[in-house]
Scaffold this active site. Structure first.
Site, PDB file in Angstrom:
ATOM      1  N   ASP A  18      -9.845 -24.154   1.502  1.00 30.69           N
ATOM      2  CA  ASP A  18     -10.972 -25.077   1.331  1.00 30.69           C
ATOM      3  C   ASP A  18     -11.249 -25.123  -0.159  1.00 30.69           C
ATOM      4  OD1 ASP A  18     -13.428 -26.326   1.042  1.00 30.69           O
ATOM      5  OD2 ASP A  18     -14.576 -24.842   2.192  1.00 30.69           O
ATOM      6  N   LYS A  80     -13.891 -30.866  -8.973  1.00 32.34           N
ATOM      7  CA  LYS A  80     -13.439 -31.709  -7.866  1.00 32.34           C
ATOM      8  C   LYS A  80     -13.929 -33.156  -8.012  1.00 32.34           C
ATOM      9  CE  LYS A  80     -13.533 -31.533  -2.791  1.00 32.34           C
ATOM     10  NZ  LYS A  80     -13.969 -30.655  -1.689  1.00 32.34           N
ATOM     11  N   GLU A 183     -11.804 -32.468   5.518  1.00 25.64           N
ATOM     12  CA  GLU A 183     -12.750 -31.358   5.704  1.00 25.64           C
ATOM     13  C   GLU A 183     -13.464 -31.391   7.060  1.00 25.64           C
ATOM     14  OE1 GLU A 183     -15.155 -31.502   2.157  1.00 25.64           O
ATOM     15  OE2 GLU A 183     -13.449 -30.926   0.908  1.00 25.64           O
ATOM     16  N   ASP A 206     -22.246 -32.135   6.605  1.00 24.99           N
ATOM     17  CA  ASP A 206     -21.792 -31.197   5.566  1.00 24.99           C
ATOM     18  C   ASP A 206     -22.692 -31.301   4.341  1.00 24.99           C
ATOM     19  OD1 ASP A 206     -20.533 -29.765   3.573  1.00 24.99           O
ATOM     20  OD2 ASP A 206     -18.530 -30.532   3.988  1.00 24.99           O
TER      21      ASP A 206
HETATM   22  P1  ADP Z   1     -19.252 -26.815  -1.408  1.00 28.74           P
HETATM   23  O1  ADP Z   1     -18.637 -27.148  -0.105  1.00 28.74           O
HETATM   24  O2  ADP Z   1     -20.071 -27.923  -1.966  1.00 28.74           O
HETATM   25  O3  ADP Z   1     -18.266 -26.288  -2.386  1.00 28.74           O
HETATM   26  P2  ADP Z   1     -20.823 -24.698  -0.084  1.00 28.74           P
HETATM   27  O4  ADP Z   1     -20.669 -25.253   1.255  1.00 28.74           O
HETATM   28  O5  ADP Z   1     -20.286 -23.339  -0.312  1.00 28.74           O
HETATM   29  O6  ADP Z   1     -20.296 -25.627  -1.240  1.00 28.74           O
HETATM   30  O7  ADP Z   1     -22.396 -24.711  -0.423  1.00 28.74           O
HETATM   31  C1  ADP Z   1     -22.927 -24.167  -1.579  1.00 28.74           C
HETATM   32  C2  ADP Z   1     -24.422 -24.376  -1.591  1.00 28.74           C
HETATM   33  O8  ADP Z   1     -25.001 -23.694  -0.482  1.00 28.74           O
HETATM   34  C3  ADP Z   1     -25.112 -23.849  -2.834  1.00 28.74           C
HETATM   35  O9  ADP Z   1     -26.035 -24.796  -3.311  1.00 28.74           O
HETATM   36  C4  ADP Z   1     -25.818 -22.617  -2.322  1.00 28.74           C
HETATM   37  O10 ADP Z   1     -26.997 -22.321  -3.073  1.00 28.74           O
HETATM   38  C5  ADP Z   1     -26.153 -23.043  -0.928  1.00 28.74           C
HETATM   39  N1  ADP Z   1     -26.451 -21.883  -0.066  1.00 28.74           N
HETATM   40  C6  ADP Z   1     -25.649 -20.831   0.208  1.00 28.74           C
HETATM   41  N2  ADP Z   1     -26.282 -19.939   0.995  1.00 28.74           N
HETATM   42  C7  ADP Z   1     -27.524 -20.450   1.228  1.00 28.74           C
HETATM   43  C8  ADP Z   1     -28.669 -19.994   1.961  1.00 28.74           C
HETATM   44  N3  ADP Z   1     -28.658 -18.829   2.602  1.00 28.74           N
HETATM   45  N4  ADP Z   1     -29.772 -20.784   1.973  1.00 28.74           N
HETATM   46  C9  ADP Z   1     -29.796 -21.952   1.312  1.00 28.74           C
HETATM   47  N5  ADP Z   1     -28.761 -22.428   0.608  1.00 28.74           N
HETATM   48  C10 ADP Z   1     -27.630 -21.692   0.554  1.00 28.74           C
HETATM   49 MG    MG Z   2     -17.480 -27.784   1.326  1.00 28.85          MG
END
Ligand code: ADP
Ligand code: MG
Length: 613
Positions: A18, A80, A183, A206
């Site tokens: 991912d 990205k 995704e 998402d």
């Molecule tokens: P992406 O797919 O965009 O690369 P993610 O799905 O890993 O990213 O999401 C990252 C985001 O999720 C960040 O903004 C992070 O602060 C938020 N995040 C992660 N854990 C939590 C949580 N427990 N509560 C709220 N937001 C969260």
């Molecule tokens: Mg993602």
């Protein structure tokens, strides 16, 4: 430190990746199960950040984020966004994005500046390839073998040029891309939705770090078709962080912030946000923040929600747009909702989705790992680790757990081919319970006590009203016959594991025959026991509710209604006490009582609303 010996002699493995805007993950199928691989610190989620240092190898992940504090201009994040786009397509917002600057190459490609003194630039593909190399390395260390092939996920809306750029990045990292996977499709695979019936419609919500995507999928001949997508490439967890940071800066009357202050405040805001997914309130703390002065403030869920609501309202409009697009294409309404991305861990997001669309999200997977897991599953299918497992073995007896009233609840039925995996959500039967005992059973009888107990785990949770706990139980039997029971408190995401070796599959033939024989011999009695137990549960729920309601609003009922209700309740009570255990009669009496109390229930609701107004 000696490196593990590498070999290519093991079967050619394919990993799943991912490659996210904010975070990236790598996974693989091992012994029939998809898993996310951890780095040497035990971290499974890698920030998609790359820090370039003159004359040295770039660093990736958490260390790169730390390096950003010192050298923001040479630390690249959210690369990205630039993949497969040309310089002239960039918007003003794109230019403001990072702490680094962007330049045009002669052929209108994007050059990302990594060194302000030499003005050296690199392509987005190269930055991505550093992240991919890092993931490849994590996989090789964890698997102790060389890895050359991968499945990589991209957003469903990525166009051909963006997909090609992703492929090139992987090639630069020494990985052959076996498949580019959408995704949302990966997420649906992780949730096991490919086992749904034909034509089922799934919404994948998402909400990640920098982007929001809503995809509507429909299952056709075992393949997910993307029927509609909508999104906002500028809406994500980062915006929530900014809103909190802005709020705090206002409370403190800080005025303009310099870049260092801004970055410190943002990371503190992010910590507070993530803490608020669990806690009712938390503190933002910035020691020696400005002129040696420290700042501290409490943020409650209420004030957080006021900041958050406008942002999640924006996702609602996007969902509606995608749902309308799907409807226009004649696709039936959405039946399943799955949550993906770290920002869906926020409880208010889940609440609002339920309120808006009446859809109960499936919470059986970690939202930020679902895409990675799905990529691993697809990779496993391609290298034969999932599908080509020879499906000769079947479970000789049903496997399940004990539920309310000592009933057997089957999770994997008898004669299922292995490997097999299935799960269900359970709740607490009694208020203020602080743990749930998961008793793992094997056998064909209706009552738990007549089956064999294979093992037991206890899942602690925060006490609350009846039905408030949510414990997901998953049974997985791998091809070696090992049954792994995973119980997850879906509130906290905490996992409890129990492995049962062999007994799940390896059972003496004679014992199996005896068990099946008994289940047939006792079929009638067993069935009656089950119906009786279920009916008894219903009665035990109804009786106190009815007497409470009678006490509360009984006076407002006409005399004859009141008497009819009392008679119906008495009939239930009599049957409960009778030694005959007439299950059908009790069921019928419950039904009568239910019917008699309809007006009563309406009155109670009215009274409750009356109190509010
Ligand atoms: P992406 O797919 O965009 O690369 P993610 O799905 O890993 O990213 O999401 C990252 C985001 O999720 C960040 O903004 C992070 O602060 C938020 N995040 C992660 N854990 C939590 C949580 N427990 N509560 C709220 N937001 C969260
Ligand atoms: Mg993602």
């Amino acid at each position: 430190m000696a490196a593990p010996p590498m070999s290519t002699s093991k079967e050619e493995i394919i990993i799943g990746i991912d490659l996210g805007t904010t975070n990236s993950l790598v996974g693989v199928v091992e012994s029939g199960f998809p898993i996310i691989l951890a780095d040497e610190n035990g971290d499974r989620i890698q920030p998609s950040a790359v820090a370039f240092r003159p004359g040295e190898d770039p660093v990736v992940g958490k260390p790169a984020l730390r390096a950003r504090e010192l050298a923001p201009e040479s630390t690249i994040t959210s690369v990205k966004r630039f993949m497969g786009r040309s310089f002239s397509q960039l918007t003003a917002e794109d230019h403001e994005d990072g702490s680094f600057s962007l330049q045009a190459t002669e052929s209108d490609q994007i050059g990302i500046q990594i060194d302000p003194t030499t003005q050296a630039t690199v392509s987005p593909e190269l930055v991505s390839s550093e992240i991919l190399k890092h993931l490849k390395q994590i996989a090789e260390n964890a698997l102790e073998q060389e890895v050359n092939r991968a499945v990589v996920t991209v957003p469903a809306y990525f166009n051909n040029s963006q997909r090609e750029a992703t492929k090139r990045a992987a090639e630069m990292a020494g990985l052959v891309v076996e498949r580019i996977l959408n995704e949302p499709t990966a997420a649906a695979l992780a949730y096991g939705l490919d086992k749904l019936d034909e034509n089922q419609v799934i919404a994948v919500y998402d909400f990640g770090g920098g982007t929001f995507d809503l995809s509507v999928l429909q299952l056709k001949e075992g393949i997910f078709e993307v029927v509609a997508t909508a999104g906002d490439t500028r809406l994500g967890g980062d915006d929530i962080d900014s809103a909190i940071a802005q709020w705090a800066a206002d409370q403190w009357n800080l005025g303009e912030l310099n870049p260092e202050e801004s970055s410190r405040l943002l990371s503190e805001a992010r910590k507070a946000k993530e803490a608020l997914s669990e806690a009712e309130a938390t503190d933002l703390r910035l020691p020696f923040f400005r002129d040696g002065e420290s700042y501290e403030i409490e943020i409650t869920r209420d004030s957080f929600h006021r900041l958050l609501l406008p942002l999640i309202e924006r996702t609602r409009l996007i969902c509606q747009r995608a749902f309308a697009e799907a409807e226009n294409k004649g696709v039936p309404t959405v039946q399943h909702l799955i949550l993906v991305g770290g920002s869906t861990r926020i409880p208010l997001v889940r609440e609002k989705l339920k309120e808006w669309f009446g859809l109960e999200p499936n919470l059986s997977q970690h939202p930020d790992e679902a895409v990675g897991l799905g990529a691993a599953i697809q990779a496993g299918m391609l290298c034969g680790r999932v599908r080509s497992v020879i499906l000769v073995d079947v479970t000789p007896l049903s496997l399940g757990i004990e539920t309310f009233g000592g009933l057997m609840n089957v999770i994997i039925p008898r004669n299922s081919t292995i490997p097999a995996k299935a799960g269900e959500l359970f709740t607490n039967a009694v208020a203020q319970q602080d743990a749930m005992a998961i008793r793992v059973l094997q056998g064909e009888r209706e009552m738990a006590k007549d089956n064999w107990l294979l093992g037991e785990i206890s899942v602690p949770f925060t006490p609350g009203p009846k039905g408030s706990a949510r414990v997901g139980v998953q049974f997985a039997i791998n091809e070696n016959g090992i049954l792994e029971v995973l119980a997850r408190d879906t509130e906290t995401g905490e996992d409890h594991l129990l492995a049962i070796e062999n007994s799940a599959v390896d059972v003496d033939d004679e014992e199996v025959e005896k068990m099946i024989g008994e289940s047939i011999d006792y079929a009638f009695e067993d069935m009656n026991e089950r119906v009786w137990t279920e009916a008894r549960f219903k009665s035990e729920e109804l009786l106190p509710a009815v007497s409470d309601a009678l006490q509360q609003v009984g006076d407002t009922l006409p005399e004859e209604d009141r008497e009819a209700i009392e008679a119906a309740a008495e009939a239930v009570r009599k049957l409960l006490e009778s030694p005959e255990k007439d299950a059908q009669a009790l069921k019928e009496a419950n039904r009568m009582l239910d019917q008699q109390t309809e007006t009563l229930a309406a009155l109670v609701i009215e009274a409750a609303f009356g109190d509010l107004s």
